[in-house]
Each structure stands twice: as structure tokens, then as C-alpha cells.
Design an enzyme around this catalytic site. Structure first.
Site, PDB file in Angstrom:
ATOM      1  N   ASP A  92       6.084  -3.641  15.936  1.00 49.45           N
ATOM      2  CA  ASP A  92       7.214  -3.955  16.813  1.00 49.45           C
ATOM      3  C   ASP A  92       8.000  -5.126  16.233  1.00 49.45           C
ATOM      4  O   ASP A  92       7.451  -6.001  15.562  1.00 49.45           O
ATOM      5  CB  ASP A  92       6.758  -4.233  18.245  1.00 49.45           C
ATOM      6  CG  ASP A  92       5.437  -4.998  18.317  1.00 49.45           C
ATOM      7  OD1 ASP A  92       4.906  -5.414  17.268  1.00 49.45           O
ATOM      8  OD2 ASP A  92       4.927  -5.171  19.440  1.00 49.45           O
ATOM      9  N   GLU A 147       9.070  -5.759  23.931  1.00 47.25           N
ATOM     10  CA  GLU A 147       8.951  -6.722  25.019  1.00 47.25           C
ATOM     11  C   GLU A 147       9.669  -6.268  26.289  1.00 47.25           C
ATOM     12  O   GLU A 147       9.283  -6.645  27.397  1.00 47.25           O
ATOM     13  CB  GLU A 147       9.499  -8.096  24.579  1.00 47.25           C
ATOM     14  CG  GLU A 147       8.742  -8.738  23.429  1.00 47.25           C
ATOM     15  CD  GLU A 147       7.337  -9.174  23.815  1.00 47.25           C
ATOM     16  OE1 GLU A 147       6.975  -9.060  24.999  1.00 47.25           O
ATOM     17  OE2 GLU A 147       6.604  -9.634  22.919  1.00 47.25           O
TER      18      GLU A 147
END
Length: 383
Positions: free
Chosen positions: A75, A134
Site C-alpha cells: 500500500d 487508509e
């Protein structure tokens, strides 16, 4: 083992740390990742920049004798946190920081990719540099946009998360649920306002919301198997405008965490039932909003994870630690619900917690992580 040296990986990590960007805004990060990858040997690489998810980046490494495609995810987004580390390479972007260590995640992935750009793997390898972990459900978005189809479909998926509570470079894992799934909770209680001196003429949204909050606390204590784990936290309450006016509206916001999708669905159901009961009890209207997004529990595949753990335990140069489930959320859980795979921890040894403004990972974790994962992937491809 990595084609990129440890010094080069550290410099890459430091540059990534300087340029954090929020979910779906990772343009500078994307450009830098692409530049690093294009400097690698390209003989076995196919690079894809999906127009459907512009800040994502995908790389396929063609195997010499492919039996499967092994996916590896990193990520790339950061958090809205003002950095307080004092590091010389601290964030250049105000109020944004890699406070969850995604700069470490990306750097390890680049180290693995650089090794296999020089040493053709037996199986196909798919590297997915994912935006919006997130927030904004980047993994779910990618799946629903059809990015994992055809030759880009992984047969199994792996990914790591850094852990400040483990020694630098240690690998942590468990067979079962590694991360909880999450649901965002938004509740609006609508009553009837009035004068504080005449409560019988009003329907007090504050009193109804207070009762609702207390009843919600019984979900975990009375509806969930005590051997299992779940969390309902209501972290924000807003109501009223002045002390002598009965409020006609109250807003309650919170989060649900559970170790299995079934548990989360049970908590969701009980929450809806309690809200309906409050409506009947207080004569108010209660609007319940539940947003699960793509943040499902990270449930590791039993067979693949047992294989991963057995390998790591057998390596003299790897410090393996069997960990416990964590109530933090991770959107890799959605992808593991679609493709079998394993998520694991990489220790970074820091006193600060994830999402902290003072998080300072130990950089020696990077090369150790790259070496351990390269070894595992070669082992897996020989099976």
C-alpha cells in the site's frame, strides 16, 4: 539477495518518507515508484498503469515455468498527521505523514521486485502497489474495477504490515485472523425540540441518544461469545446548541471491530435492533448508517499460511514470532476474501505506535524483510 543494495533501499525509503500523500492523491509517489521500477532490468517485466485507478501501479514478472501467479501487495498512501520525528528526511508535505509505515511497505516490495527482475522466477509474480488503504477502500476499488483479471489475476496473494512491537526484521504471523474487520457507525437521533422547562412537550434527542449509547455497550458483553473478540467504540457525540433548550437532534459516531465477517454481521444486526427499540421507547426517529467499505477481517488462508510459517520457522536467519490477532483494520482483508493468501508482520522496533506522529521504524528491517520474502517466494515456486 536483492538487486537493490541495502543502502539503495534505505535511500529509496527516505525519499518516499519525504513525499507522503493521502488516499487517491498519490501522484508523486506513483511517479517515483515508476521511475525506480523503470531503472530495473525489463526483460521479464510488464508495467501497467490502470486508467481506472490512476495512482495504482501493477507489475507482472513473467515466470520461466509458470504454474501459478503469485501476487504481492504494497500500500502506498499516507495519513493526515503532522510529523514530529525531527528526522532530516521528514515529510515535506504539511499535515501528511507515513505514520503507518507504508514507505517501508513500498520499499520492501521494490527490493523484492528488483531481485526478481535480475533472477527470473519460475512462477509469474504480480506486484500491486495499491493506493487508498487508509481510507477510500483501495483494495475493494481495484477488485471491483476488474484489475485482477486475465494474466493479472493472482492465484494467491501475500502482503506485509510493519509492526513497531516486534524486533527489526522479525517476521510475525498466525494462522487465522491477523486483523479485525471494521464498520463505520453513524447514528442520527431525531426528536422534538423544546424549552428546558417543559420536557413533556418535547422528545429529548439527548436522553434517547444517552440510552442508546448505554445499550450498545451490551452488544459485546451479552451477544458475543466471550471466547471470541469484538469491539464497539462510540468516539464522537454531538447534540444541542444551548443549555436551556431540549435538543431535537443528536449525532453519534463510532466503529465496530470483529475478527470474522460473521461476527461483524451479528454486531451490525444487534445494533439495528437496539436502534429500533430506542425509536419505540422514546418516540424518536433513529437513522443508522453502517459503512463497512472494503475493510473486512484479514483472514489468512490455512494451507498457505501454514506453509509460510513452516518456511519462516525453518530459516536460521529469520526471527519468526507467532503473533496474536490485532483489532486494527486493513483493507487487504477484502482481497484475501477473494483470493487465498497470507498477510504477515515485519518488525520495525519502535517505541511509538502505528499512526503516531513520532513513528521512526528501524531501517535495518527493510533488507531483512526483502531477504526473508525472496527466500519464501523461491521456496513456494519450487513446490
Amino acid at each position: 539477495m536483492a538487486a537493490l543494495t541495502e543502502e539503495e533501499l534505505i535511500q529509496i525509503r527516505r525519499h518516499l518518507h519525504e513525499i507522503p500523500e493521502l488516499a487517491l492523491q498519490e501522484k508523486e509517489t506513483h511517479a517515483y515508484l515508476l521511475d525506480v521500477i523503470k531503472q530495473m532490468k525489463q526483460d521479464y517485466l510488464t508495467i501497467r498503469e490502470p486508467a481506472e485507478l490512476p495512482t495504482a501501479l501493477m507489475v507482472l514478472v513473467k515466470g520461466s515455468q509458470p504454474k501459478r501467479t503469485i501476487g504481492y501487495r504494497a500500500d502506498i498512501d499516507a495519513l493526515p498527521v503532522e510529523e514530529e520525528t525531527g528526522l532530516p528526511f521528514k515529510s515535506k508535505h504539511p499535515h501528511v505523514m507515513h505514520a503507518c509505515g507504508h514507505d517501508i511497505h513500498m520499499t520492501v516490495a521494490l527490493g523484492i521486485l528488483s531481485y526478481f527482475s535480475e533472477h527470473q522466477p519460475k512462477d509469474n509474480l504480480l506486484f500491486f502497489f495499491q493506493p487508498a488503504e487508509e481510507s477510500e477502500s483501495g483494495g475493494k476499488r481495484a477488485y471491483e474495477l476488474g484489475l485482477f483479471s486475465g494474466e493479472w489475476k493472482p492465484d494467491e496473494f501475500y502482503g506485509l504490515h510493519d509492526n513497531p512491537g516486534l524486533p527489526a526484521g522479525a517476521i510475525g504471523c498466525l494462522n487465522g485472523t491477523l486483523f479485525a474487520g471494521t464498520t463505520e457507525v453513524n447514528i442520527d437521533v431525531w426528536g422534538k425540540g423544546g424549552h428546558a422547562a417543559f420536557p413533556h412537550q418535547a422528545k429529548d434527542a439527548v436522553v434517547a441518544a444517552a440510552s442508546l449509547i448505554m445499550q450498545i455497550q451490551t452488544i459485546i458483553s451479552r451477544s458475543i461469545d466471550p471466547i471470541q473478540s469484538g469491539v464497539v467504540t462510540l468516539g464522537k457525540v454531538e447534540a444541542g446548541s444551548i443549555r436551556n433548550v431540549i435538543a431535537d437532534h443528536a449525532r453519534v459516531e463510532g466503529t465496530i471491530r470483529g475478527l470474522t465477517q460473521k461476527m461483524i454481521e451479528l454486531i451490525d444486526q444487534r445494533l439495528a435492533e437496539i436502534c429500533h427499540g430506542i425509536e419505540l421507547s422514546f418516540g424518536v426517529k433513529v437513522d443508522l448508517g453502517l459503512n463497512q467499505g472494503g475493510y473486512w477481517p484479514v483472514e489468512n488462508n490455512p494451507e498457505l499460511t501454514a506453509n509460510f510459517i513452516d518456511y519462516m520457522k525453518g530459516q536460521p536467519d529469520v526471527e519468526f514470532i507467532e503473533t496474536k490477532p490485532a483489532m486494527t483494520g486493513e483493507d487487504f482483508g477484502f482481497l484475501l476474501a477473494k483470493f487465498p493468501g497470507t498477510m504477515f508482520w515485519l518488525g520495525i522496533d519502535d517505541d511509538s505506535s502505528l499512526h503516531s506522529a513520532t513513528l521512526k521504524p528501524k531501517e535495518e528491517a527493510i533488507y531483512k524483510g526483502v531477504t526473508a520474502i525472496n527466500g519464501f517466494l523461491n521456496y513456494r515456486m519450487d513446490q
